[in-house]
Design an enzyme around this catalytic site. Structure first.
Site, PDB file in Angstrom:
ATOM      1  CG  ASP A  24      55.783  16.666  72.007  1.00  0.00           C
ATOM      2  OD1 ASP A  24      54.721  16.160  71.594  1.00  0.00           O
ATOM      3  OD2 ASP A  24      56.895  16.323  71.582  1.00  0.00           O
ATOM      4  CB  ILE A  25      50.207  17.824  70.969  1.00  0.00           C
ATOM      5  CG1 ILE A  25      50.709  17.176  69.683  1.00  0.00           C
ATOM      6  CG2 ILE A  25      50.038  19.331  70.830  1.00  0.00           C
ATOM      7  CD1 ILE A  25      49.712  17.226  68.537  1.00  0.00           C
ATOM      8  CG  ASN A  34      65.496  11.610  66.864  1.00  0.00           C
ATOM      9  OD1 ASN A  34      66.417  11.215  67.559  1.00  0.00           O
ATOM     10  ND2 ASN A  34      64.239  11.554  67.256  1.00  0.00           N
ATOM     11  CD  GLN A  65      64.242  15.098  60.926  1.00  0.00           C
ATOM     12  OE1 GLN A  65      65.257  14.651  60.405  1.00  0.00           O
ATOM     13  NE2 GLN A  65      63.888  16.368  60.825  1.00  0.00           N
ATOM     14  CG  HIS A 109      61.517  18.538  66.102  1.00  0.00           C
ATOM     15  ND1 HIS A 109      61.591  18.057  64.808  1.00  0.00           N
ATOM     16  CD2 HIS A 109      61.122  17.501  66.867  1.00  0.00           C
ATOM     17  CE1 HIS A 109      61.258  16.780  64.802  1.00  0.00           C
ATOM     18  NE2 HIS A 109      60.978  16.411  66.036  1.00  0.00           N
ATOM     19  CG  HIS A 129      61.910  16.051  71.381  1.00  0.00           C
ATOM     20  ND1 HIS A 129      60.557  15.815  71.456  1.00  0.00           N
ATOM     21  CD2 HIS A 129      62.275  15.724  70.122  1.00  0.00           C
ATOM     22  CE1 HIS A 129      60.126  15.352  70.296  1.00  0.00           C
ATOM     23  NE2 HIS A 129      61.154  15.290  69.462  1.00  0.00           N
TER      24      HIS A 129
END
Length: 141
Positions: free
Chosen positions: A30-31, A86, A93, A99, A101
């Site tokens: 994750d950025i 989410n 979301q 996606h 996490h």
């Protein structure tokens, strides 16, 4: 090319720090990480949310989850790990490509603060049993 940022990552049009890929999924760092080792797992097929998955797509997607979780556990040695997902804007979301996490947890000061307030008084055992009956009936039909 699509306007979906995650589809663009899969296509290679947007760079990512890829950690895993197979024919069905793509996983990357994750950025905007919450903790050290925060990873996102996405399906290669554009699926907006959990409601759009077929059972087969979901099985293929979630088959990769333990691999990633176990590597994160082994390498980072977190005290625990949150898996967060989410569905819909109201639920938080922000990218409308499914996606998951993986958020390794280290201690109370690691930056992630999950939590909620229960409605235990409103949802008595009797109310819960009635809700279960309705859901079970729908699943059986």
């Amino acid at each position: 090319m699509t306007s979906c940022i995650f589809c663009q990552i899969i296509e290679g049009a947007v760079p990512s720090a890829k950690i895993y890929e197979d024919e069905h999924v793509y996983a990357f760092m994750d950025i905007m990480p919450v903790t050290k080792g925060h990873v996102l797992l996405i399906p290669k097929k554009h699926v907006e949310n959990i409601y759009d998955f077929t059972e087969e797509d979901a099985a293929q997607f979630f088959a990769a989850a333990p691999k990633i979780a176990n590597v994160l556990k082994e390498h980072f040695r977190p005290a625990g790990m949150n898996l967060l997902q989410n569905n819909g804007g109201f639920a938080g979301q922000s990218v409308f490509h499914f996606h998951l996490h993986f958020i390794p947890r280290y201690d109370q000061t690691d930056g992630f603060q999950p939590g909620w307030k229960t409605k235990q008084e409103a949802f008595t055992p009797d109310v819960i049993a009635k809700l279960a009956d309705v859901i079970r009936e729908k699943l059986e039909n």
